[in-house]
Design a protein around this motif. Sequence first.
Motif, PDB file in Angstrom:
ATOM      1  N   LEU A 203      71.535 -79.050 -75.463  1.00 41.16           N
ATOM      2  CA  LEU A 203      70.881 -79.341 -74.188  1.00 41.16           C
ATOM      3  C   LEU A 203      71.795 -78.949 -73.017  1.00 41.16           C
ATOM      4  N   GLY A 204      73.071 -79.263 -73.137  1.00 37.23           N
ATOM      5  CA  GLY A 204      74.027 -78.919 -72.072  1.00 37.23           C
ATOM      6  C   GLY A 204      74.088 -77.427 -71.844  1.00 37.23           C
ATOM      7  N   ASP A 211      70.537 -73.578 -64.843  1.00 32.62           N
ATOM      8  CA  ASP A 211      71.116 -73.711 -63.504  1.00 32.62           C
ATOM      9  C   ASP A 211      71.693 -72.374 -63.032  1.00 32.62           C
ATOM     10  N   ASP A 212      72.367 -71.678 -63.942  1.00 30.93           N
ATOM     11  CA  ASP A 212      72.951 -70.380 -63.582  1.00 30.93           C
ATOM     12  C   ASP A 212      71.848 -69.357 -63.289  1.00 30.93           C
ATOM     13  N   LEU A 213      70.730 -69.414 -64.047  1.00 29.46           N
ATOM     14  CA  LEU A 213      69.619 -68.481 -63.801  1.00 29.46           C
ATOM     15  C   LEU A 213      69.031 -68.734 -62.415  1.00 29.46           C
ATOM     16  N   GLY A 236      74.263 -61.320 -68.958  1.00 28.91           N
ATOM     17  CA  GLY A 236      72.987 -60.832 -68.415  1.00 28.91           C
ATOM     18  C   GLY A 236      71.840 -61.796 -68.683  1.00 28.91           C
ATOM     19  N   ILE A 237      70.737 -61.580 -67.942  1.00 34.24           N
ATOM     20  CA  ILE A 237      69.617 -62.526 -67.971  1.00 34.24           C
ATOM     21  C   ILE A 237      68.957 -62.596 -69.349  1.00 34.24           C
ATOM     22  N   GLU A 238      68.719 -61.439 -69.952  1.00 34.81           N
ATOM     23  CA  GLU A 238      67.986 -61.455 -71.228  1.00 34.81           C
ATOM     24  C   GLU A 238      68.783 -62.155 -72.314  1.00 34.81           C
ATOM     25  N   ALA A 239      70.086 -61.841 -72.403  1.00 37.21           N
ATOM     26  CA  ALA A 239      70.935 -62.480 -73.425  1.00 37.21           C
ATOM     27  C   ALA A 239      70.997 -63.986 -73.162  1.00 37.21           C
ATOM     28  N   ALA A 240      71.066 -64.375 -71.887  1.00 40.90           N
ATOM     29  CA  ALA A 240      71.145 -65.807 -71.543  1.00 40.90           C
ATOM     30  C   ALA A 240      69.866 -66.518 -71.962  1.00 40.90           C
ATOM     31  N   LYS A 241      68.718 -65.856 -71.710  1.00 38.11           N
ATOM     32  CA  LYS A 241      67.437 -66.476 -72.094  1.00 38.11           C
ATOM     33  C   LYS A 241      67.331 -66.626 -73.605  1.00 38.11           C
ATOM     34  N   LEU A 273      63.831 -77.179 -70.209  1.00 37.61           N
ATOM     35  CA  LEU A 273      64.151 -76.182 -71.220  1.00 37.61           C
ATOM     36  C   LEU A 273      63.229 -74.972 -71.172  1.00 37.61           C
ATOM     37  N   ASN A 274      62.353 -74.914 -70.187  1.00 40.90           N
ATOM     38  CA  ASN A 274      61.462 -73.758 -70.095  1.00 40.90           C
ATOM     39  C   ASN A 274      62.244 -72.540 -69.696  1.00 40.90           C
TER      40      ASN A 274
END
Length: 275
Positions: A203-204, A211-213, A236-241, A273-274
């Motif tokens: 969860l963290g 928050d970073d996104l 990057g955004i995709e890897a983070a998602k 978590l969305n």
Amino acid sequence: MPSYTELIDYRLSELIPDSNEILPQAMHYALFGGGKRLRPQLVLSTAQVLGTQLKDALDPACAIEMIHTYSLIHDDLPCMDNDDFRRGRPTVHRAFPEAIAVLAGDALLTEAFRVISIAENLSDRQIIRLTNCLAKRIGKEGMVGGQAIDILSLGQTMPQELLIIMDQKKTGDLFSCSLEFGAIIANASPLIEKHLRQVGLHLGLAYQIRDDLEDSSISSIPQKTGAKPSIVGILGIEAAKKIMKQSFDAIQHHLSFLPENADPINGLIKPYLNT
Ligand code: GRG
């Protein structure tokens, strides 16, 4: 029946009332700034799902919110993130002298341990276990350790494994602690505690990525030299998602081991978590 947040707010206002004295005033200002009370709600919800009465979990839940508040006061300081605003209001060191902000954080940290030490209806063993869990999760191996990795790696790149460890310590360990508190208060088995610890860490991680996104703009990815390292900025955004989605799945996996229906816990965390 009052809601979780009403119970938490009422008890917190008894424990840290507003005052004409500057130090308790700064503590009260920080505690009543419009926070979502997610962590203390997780304590209450976990304890309740595992079969305990809410009243037994309320003071430990308030202690967790005091710790969260202390961490935000110190995180905002000029020597850390140097933020002027939080939740749309001046940060504590902008509304009060900076030294008072430092001390308000210190006093909330200390008060949290005092409140746990006198929690009613809990055995001496439960109080020792709560104290030990809190000290482990927020100290050098936990939240403070994660913050240190963050501060020391300013302007550097980091491998994915270290980025994940940093976020799990900085943000995940206090979530873990909240869920583990519920288990300790309910006298749940060590196995349940282990699964709840994993829920908190995932969860963290997901919460920090979210928050970073929200903070990131496309133009700041990949992150600029000198920026604070983040999963979004470096990977990057995709890897983070993708990591967020994996965390979400892991949370569901670990919650499935609870003896009771975990819907109340899921209901608290799902909105965050969305992807
Ligand atoms: C300074 C000892 C020390 C520790 C700092 C708090 C912290 C450790 C790091 C987190 C920094 C941060 C603001 C990360 C973003 C994710 C996050 C934890 C946001 C704040 O939590 P919320 O959304 O806040 O639960 P509210 O306002 O609802 O209380």
